[in-house]
Design an enzyme around this catalytic site. Structure first.
Site, short mmCIF file in Angstrom:
data_model
loop_
_atom_site.label_atom_id
_atom_site.label_comp_id
_atom_site.label_asym_id
_atom_site.label_seq_id
_atom_site.Cartn_x
_atom_site.Cartn_y
_atom_site.Cartn_z
CG ASN A 9 -4.76 -10.76 -2.83
OD1 ASN A 9 -4.32 -9.68 -3.01
ND2 ASN A 9 -4.32 -11.44 -1.74
CG ASN A 43 -4.45 -3.63 -0.06
OD1 ASN A 43 -5.33 -2.87 0.67
ND2 ASN A 43 -3.73 -4.25 0.54
CG ASP A 75 -3.71 -14.80 -1.47
OD1 ASP A 75 -2.52 -14.75 -1.18
OD2 ASP A 75 -4.38 -14.23 -0.71
CB SER A 116 10.19 -0.57 2.23
OG SER A 116 10.05 0.25 3.15
CB THR A 175 10.30 0.65 6.42
OG1 THR A 175 10.30 -0.68 5.75
CG2 THR A 175 9.36 1.74 5.86
CE1 TYR A 182 5.73 -3.09 3.66
CE2 TYR A 182 6.94 -1.07 4.58
CZ TYR A 182 6.44 -1.86 3.58
OH TYR A 182 6.80 -1.40 2.26
CE LYS A 189 7.97 -4.83 1.79
NZ LYS A 189 7.56 -5.31 0.35
CG PHE A 207 14.14 6.41 -0.01
CD1 PHE A 207 14.36 7.11 1.25
CD2 PHE A 207 14.98 5.51 -0.72
CE1 PHE A 207 15.36 6.64 1.59
CE2 PHE A 207 15.93 4.77 0.02
CZ PHE A 207 16.23 5.53 1.01
CG ASN A 209 1.26 6.38 1.23
OD1 ASN A 209 1.77 6.18 2.15
ND2 ASN A 209 1.21 5.46 0.16
#
Length: 339
Positions: free
Chosen positions: A32, A35, A58, A124, A126, A151, A155, A180, A201
């Protein structure tokens, strides 16, 4: 194979598209562009000499997604699409859950309807939250209460949804790839990391400081229990990560069910080590200041890569020096990103 790549215009997606095309696969991208920029895909075509079919769609638009599947016969799907800023997810949790969960549900329902049952999911590290056991390995328990932000929780939830789908229909083959810290760029300098606004980042922040877009780098804390006081992270070259996705696609052809792999370099590199490596490799000086710790930052996070080496026959091959050199080449050739 004919492979659908959701979020294929993004940083990791575009580099993976290069590898897919160079391996001889056909690629269809759904993105979409919230970003990312379509220019990245045109650059991928320039690098590979092959074309990409692109749909600006999207995943929340299930009808549009169904039309794409009705007109194509896909062998596998690589699912990158999703909102991905941990800090932003804290202030906008509903947007993250709506986008990441509903988008994945729509994708899987459409896949099921069209009998497409091979999926590589962009997860991720995370999901491990603040697990104390380092290096991190795939057998560590994860739950939605463990990650420190919405976030990461999104996941974990998606991983659980995909496991449940396999339990309901064992014909599904799913690879959960826990990344990572992807960094670097394609060595052509034609594609790289192009964040919207101020980068969150480390590497794009460094390159934008050196190119003059930002004044200086702030190192958030130098009093961690690490050799130089700055956090240790597992930085993996984005091209190594892209190759990991091709290894996962190959793995799915053996009908493995649900498999989970950590994709990293398997070593911890501190923030200051990365800064010094960038300065040495590229002959530049990075102005920096030390600030206070950021809430939620862990002292150390890196992975045990043995499972991916054993089962995917994959491991990271490019060095920190390669990462720094390629990231700077991208920024020099594209001072304003995909403008």
């Amino acid at each position: 194979m004919n492979i659908l790549v959701t979020g294929g215009a993004g940083f990791i997606g575009s580099h993976t598209c290069v590898e897919l095309l160079e391996r001889g696969h056909q690629v269809v991208v759904v993105d979409n562009l919230c970003n990312s920029k379509e220019t990245a895909l045109r650059q991928v075509e320039k690098i590979s000499g092959k074309s990409i079919q692109f749909h600006k769609t999207d995943l929340l638009d299930r009808e549009a997604l169904d039309r794409i599947f009705s007109n194509e016969s896909f062998d596998s799907v690589i699912h990158f699409a999703g909102l991905k800023a941990p800090g932003e997810s804290v202030s906008k949790p509903l947007a993250y859950y709506q986008n990441n969960l509903t988008g994945t549900l729509n994708l899987c329902q459409v896949m099921s309807h069209h009998d497409v049952k091979n999926l590589v999911f962009s997860s991720s590290a995370t999901v491990y939250g603040d697990a104390a056991e380092i290096p991190l390995h795939e057998s560590l328990p994860v739950s939605s209460s463990n990650p420190i932000n919405p976030y990461g929780r999104s996941k974990v939830m998606i991983e659980e949804i995909l496991k449940d789908q396999h339990s309901a229909d064992p014909e599904w083959n799913i690879a959960l790839l826990r990344y990572f810290n992807p960094v670097g760029a394609h060595d052509s300098g034609l594609i790289g990391e192009d964040p919207n606004g101020i980068p969150i980042n480390l590497m794009p922040y460094i390159t934008q400081v050196v190119i003059g877009k930002l004044d200086k780098l702030t190192v958030f804390g130098d009093d961690y229990p690490t050799p130089d006081g700055t956090p240790l992270r597992d930085y993996i070259h984005v091209m190594d990560l892209a190759k990991g996705h091709l290894a996962a696609i190959d793995k799915l052809t053996s009908d493995p069910g649900v498999v989970t792999y950590n994709l990293g370099a398997g070593r911890g590199v501190s923030v200051l080590e990365l800064v010094k490596a960038f300065e040495k490799v590229n002959g530049v000086t990075i102005p920096l200041q030390v600030g206070s710790r950021r809430s939620g930052d862990l002292p150390t996070s890196y992975t045990d890569t043995s499972l991916a080496r054993k089962e995917l026959h994959w491991q990271a091959e490019l060095s920190i020096e390669d990462i720094c050199r390629d990231a700077w080449r991208w920024q020099q050739q594209n001072p304003h990103g995909f403008s």
